[in-house]
Motif scaffolding. Structure first.
Motif, PDB file in Angstrom:
ATOM      1  N   GLY A 182       0.826  -1.200   0.000  1.00 45.14           N
ATOM      2  CA  GLY A 182       0.000   0.000   0.000  1.00 45.14           C
ATOM      3  C   GLY A 182       0.854   1.241   0.000  1.00 45.14           C
ATOM      4  N   PRO A 183       0.144   2.324  -0.021  1.00 48.38           N
ATOM      5  CA  PRO A 183      -1.271   2.608   0.106  1.00 48.38           C
ATOM      6  C   PRO A 183      -2.091   2.213  -1.121  1.00 48.38           C
ATOM      7  CG  PRO A 183       0.046   4.535   0.719  1.00 48.38           C
ATOM      8  CD  PRO A 183       0.953   3.543   0.070  1.00 48.38           C
ATOM      9  N   ALA A 184      -3.381   2.545  -1.039  1.00 54.49           N
ATOM     10  CA  ALA A 184      -4.291   2.213  -2.127  1.00 54.49           C
ATOM     11  C   ALA A 184      -4.260   3.257  -3.235  1.00 54.49           C
ATOM     12  CB  ALA A 184      -5.721   2.063  -1.591  1.00 54.49           C
ATOM     13  N   THR A 185      -4.055   4.511  -2.902  1.00 57.16           N
ATOM     14  CA  THR A 185      -4.147   5.569  -3.904  1.00 57.16           C
ATOM     15  C   THR A 185      -2.771   5.974  -4.438  1.00 57.16           C
ATOM     16  OG1 THR A 185      -4.080   7.303  -2.208  1.00 57.16           O
ATOM     17  CG2 THR A 185      -6.263   6.499  -2.884  1.00 57.16           C
ATOM     18  N   SER A 186      -2.754   6.396  -5.675  1.00 55.81           N
ATOM     19  CA  SER A 186      -1.492   6.751  -6.341  1.00 55.81           C
ATOM     20  C   SER A 186      -0.771   7.896  -5.638  1.00 55.81           C
ATOM     21  CB  SER A 186      -1.759   7.124  -7.798  1.00 55.81           C
ATOM     22  OG  SER A 186      -2.239   6.015  -8.514  1.00 55.81           O
ATOM     23  N   GLY A 187      -1.503   8.921  -5.205  1.00 54.72           N
ATOM     24  CA  GLY A 187      -0.870  10.064  -4.540  1.00 54.72           C
ATOM     25  C   GLY A 187      -0.162   9.670  -3.264  1.00 54.72           C
ATOM     26  N   CYS A 188      -0.783   8.798  -2.478  1.00 54.48           N
ATOM     27  CA  CYS A 188      -0.164   8.343  -1.229  1.00 54.48           C
ATOM     28  C   CYS A 188       1.014   7.415  -1.499  1.00 54.48           C
ATOM     29  CB  CYS A 188      -1.211   7.680  -0.337  1.00 54.48           C
ATOM     30  SG  CYS A 188      -2.346   8.869   0.429  1.00 54.48           S
ATOM     31  N   VAL A 189       0.925   6.599  -2.542  1.00 50.81           N
ATOM     32  CA  VAL A 189       2.052   5.738  -2.906  1.00 50.81           C
ATOM     33  C   VAL A 189       3.235   6.602  -3.341  1.00 50.81           C
ATOM     34  CG1 VAL A 189       2.907   4.014  -4.555  1.00 50.81           C
ATOM     35  CG2 VAL A 189       0.663   3.721  -3.505  1.00 50.81           C
ATOM     36  N   ALA A 190       2.969   7.602  -4.168  1.00 51.25           N
ATOM     37  CA  ALA A 190       4.038   8.480  -4.655  1.00 51.25           C
ATOM     38  C   ALA A 190       4.736   9.194  -3.498  1.00 51.25           C
ATOM     39  CB  ALA A 190       3.474   9.490  -5.650  1.00 51.25           C
ATOM     40  N   ALA A 191       3.991   9.538  -2.459  1.00 48.58           N
ATOM     41  CA  ALA A 191       4.575  10.232  -1.312  1.00 48.58           C
ATOM     42  C   ALA A 191       5.456   9.327  -0.467  1.00 48.58           C
ATOM     43  CB  ALA A 191       3.466  10.836  -0.460  1.00 48.58           C
TER      44      ALA A 191
ATOM     45  N   ILE B 218       4.843  -2.709  -2.538  1.00 47.32           N
ATOM     46  CA  ILE B 218       3.870  -3.315  -3.442  1.00 47.32           C
ATOM     47  C   ILE B 218       2.614  -2.459  -3.413  1.00 47.32           C
ATOM     48  CG2 ILE B 218       2.476  -5.345  -3.972  1.00 47.32           C
ATOM     49  CD1 ILE B 218       4.681  -7.016  -2.641  1.00 47.32           C
ATOM     50  N   ALA B 219       2.310  -1.838  -4.541  1.00 47.61           N
ATOM     51  CA  ALA B 219       1.140  -0.973  -4.674  1.00 47.61           C
ATOM     52  C   ALA B 219       0.000  -1.805  -5.266  1.00 47.61           C
ATOM     53  CB  ALA B 219       1.467   0.213  -5.573  1.00 47.61           C
ATOM     54  N   PRO B 220      -0.964  -2.211  -4.448  1.00 47.16           N
ATOM     55  CA  PRO B 220      -2.017  -3.098  -4.937  1.00 47.16           C
ATOM     56  C   PRO B 220      -3.004  -2.443  -5.890  1.00 47.16           C
ATOM     57  CG  PRO B 220      -2.358  -2.594  -2.634  1.00 47.16           C
ATOM     58  CD  PRO B 220      -1.068  -1.973  -3.022  1.00 47.16           C
ATOM     59  N   CYS B 221      -3.218  -1.132  -5.758  1.00 46.78           N
ATOM     60  CA  CYS B 221      -4.235  -0.519  -6.625  1.00 46.78           C
ATOM     61  C   CYS B 221      -3.895   0.909  -7.029  1.00 46.78           C
ATOM     62  CB  CYS B 221      -5.618  -0.606  -5.977  1.00 46.78           C
ATOM     63  SG  CYS B 221      -5.690  -0.274  -4.233  1.00 46.78           S
ATOM     64  N   ALA B 222      -2.631   1.277  -7.006  1.00 50.46           N
ATOM     65  CA  ALA B 222      -2.208   2.597  -7.473  1.00 50.46           C
ATOM     66  C   ALA B 222      -2.062   2.532  -8.993  1.00 50.46           C
ATOM     67  CB  ALA B 222      -0.891   2.987  -6.817  1.00 50.46           C
ATOM     68  N   THR B 223      -2.884   3.288  -9.693  1.00 52.28           N
ATOM     69  CA  THR B 223      -3.000   3.130 -11.147  1.00 52.28           C
ATOM     70  C   THR B 223      -2.213   4.147 -11.976  1.00 52.28           C
ATOM     71  OG1 THR B 223      -5.020   4.455 -11.091  1.00 52.28           O
ATOM     72  CG2 THR B 223      -5.269   2.053 -10.976  1.00 52.28           C
ATOM     73  N   ALA B 224      -1.642   5.174 -11.345  1.00 51.67           N
ATOM     74  CA  ALA B 224      -0.894   6.181 -12.105  1.00 51.67           C
ATOM     75  C   ALA B 224       0.363   5.542 -12.707  1.00 51.67           C
ATOM     76  CB  ALA B 224      -0.513   7.351 -11.211  1.00 51.67           C
ATOM     77  N   PRO B 225       0.625   5.758 -13.994  1.00 47.62           N
ATOM     78  CA  PRO B 225       1.784   5.130 -14.649  1.00 47.62           C
ATOM     79  C   PRO B 225       3.120   5.440 -13.986  1.00 47.62           C
ATOM     80  CG  PRO B 225       0.310   6.041 -16.288  1.00 47.62           C
ATOM     81  CD  PRO B 225      -0.196   6.514 -14.949  1.00 47.62           C
ATOM     82  N   GLY B 226       3.276   6.646 -13.448  1.00 52.08           N
ATOM     83  CA  GLY B 226       4.546   7.056 -12.856  1.00 52.08           C
ATOM     84  C   GLY B 226       4.899   6.370 -11.552  1.00 52.08           C
ATOM     85  N   ILE B 227       4.000   5.594 -11.010  1.00 51.23           N
ATOM     86  CA  ILE B 227       4.272   4.914  -9.734  1.00 51.23           C
ATOM     87  C   ILE B 227       5.465   3.968  -9.860  1.00 51.23           C
ATOM     88  CG2 ILE B 227       3.347   3.207  -8.083  1.00 51.23           C
ATOM     89  CD1 ILE B 227       2.222   6.078  -7.770  1.00 51.23           C
ATOM     90  N   THR B 228       5.576   3.259 -10.954  1.00 50.17           N
ATOM     91  CA  THR B 228       6.657   2.279 -11.117  1.00 50.17           C
ATOM     92  C   THR B 228       7.767   2.740 -12.053  1.00 50.17           C
ATOM     93  OG1 THR B 228       5.380   1.197 -12.855  1.00 50.17           O
ATOM     94  CG2 THR B 228       5.174   0.287 -10.635  1.00 50.17           C
ATOM     95  N   LEU B 229       7.615   3.938 -12.634  1.00 51.44           N
ATOM     96  CA  LEU B 229       8.607   4.405 -13.602  1.00 51.44           C
ATOM     97  C   LEU B 229       9.292   5.685 -13.153  1.00 51.44           C
ATOM     98  CD1 LEU B 229       6.611   3.913 -16.923  1.00 51.44           C
ATOM     99  CD2 LEU B 229       8.360   2.405 -15.944  1.00 51.44           C
ATOM    100  N   GLN B 230      10.605   5.744 -13.370  1.00 49.14           N
ATOM    101  CA  GLN B 230      11.358   6.957 -13.115  1.00 49.14           C
ATOM    102  C   GLN B 230      11.098   7.947 -14.247  1.00 49.14           C
ATOM    103  OE1 GLN B 230      15.500   5.968 -12.363  1.00 49.14           O
ATOM    104  NE2 GLN B 230      14.903   4.116 -11.278  1.00 49.14           N
ATOM    105  N   LYS B 231      11.550   9.184 -14.091  1.00 46.85           N
ATOM    106  CA  LYS B 231      11.331  10.211 -15.116  1.00 46.85           C
ATOM    107  C   LYS B 231      11.976   9.845 -16.454  1.00 46.85           C
ATOM    108  CE  LYS B 231      10.610  13.994 -11.951  1.00 46.85           C
ATOM    109  NZ  LYS B 231      11.042  15.282 -11.450  1.00 46.85           N
ATOM    110  N   ASP B 232      13.067   9.072 -16.412  1.00 49.89           N
ATOM    111  CA  ASP B 232      13.743   8.667 -17.654  1.00 49.89           C
ATOM    112  C   ASP B 232      13.102   7.424 -18.291  1.00 49.89           C
ATOM    113  OD1 ASP B 232      14.568   6.624 -15.976  1.00 49.89           O
ATOM    114  OD2 ASP B 232      16.704   7.100 -16.095  1.00 49.89           O
ATOM    115  N   GLY B 233      12.010   6.922 -17.691  1.00 42.77           N
ATOM    116  CA  GLY B 233      11.306   5.767 -18.239  1.00 42.77           C
ATOM    117  C   GLY B 233      11.785   4.425 -17.715  1.00 42.77           C
TER     118      GLY B 233
END
Length: 192
Positions: free
Chosen positions: A113-122, A135-150
């Protein structure tokens, strides 16, 4: 609903178990401490209060069910999984604080967790700096698992589909199956 909650919990537990047995735990001192004990301490950073508490509570319930089943089956290498929870109050700033507490005080070797993308990013910078798998079970924003360089972030894993994929599938369903020609999009402009 119960089926999906249980299925989600089992999937999360499988991911945690795989990451723990693969040696993805934190730094050397934390790993040695976990190996020496009779339990594996895993943190859950969840939205237990606040605007999206229903997401966090559901995520926690599913994970606890999966951990209970894993522990009944003998745990991991004979060690029981201990779940420590932290409430991020549905706020990104609190999510970072919760992650810090889980790492420094509770000595977790992974965080769900958390569940939301904003909280995971923080929380992600705190966990990455400490080499703790997230492990982000339901964070859907693409940037959660990717760095700025991709490139993929080395300590962040996701257990759901990303927003662009979900949007594409939903649009295909609406157009092909429902034969819808017009759509409206509602969004909260005050929320990231």
């Amino acid at each position: 609903m119960k089926f999906w909650k249980k299925a989600s919990g089992v999937a999360l537990a499988a991911m945690v178990i795989a990451s723990l047995t693969a040696g993805c735990g934190g730094g050397g001192g934390q790993k040695k401490a976990a190996d020496a004990g009779k339990e594996i301490v895993v943190g859950v950073n969840a939205e237990l209060t606040g605007n999206v508490a229903n997401y966090g509570k559901s995520m926690l319930s599913g994970f606890e069910l999966a951990v209970e089943e894993a522990n009944k089956a003998g745990g991991i290498d004979g060690k029981q999984i201990k779940v420590v929870t932290a409430d991020n109050k549905s706020e990104p700033s609190e999510s970072g604080n919760a992650a810090t507490k889980l790492v420094t005080q509770n000595k977790v070797i992974a965080v769900i967790g958390p569940a939301t993308s904003g909280c995971v990013a923080a929380e992600e910078p705190v966990l990455t700096a400490n080499k703790i798998p997230l492990i982000a079970p339901c964070a859907t924003a693409p940037g959660i698992t990717l760095q700025k360089d991709g490139k993929t972030k080395p300590f962040v894993f996701r257990a759901c589909f990303i927003d662009p994929y979900q949007g594409d599938i939903m649009a295909q369903f609406a157009a092909k199956d429902l034969k819808v020609k017009k759509a409206a999009i509602l969004h909260d402009s005050s929320s990231d």
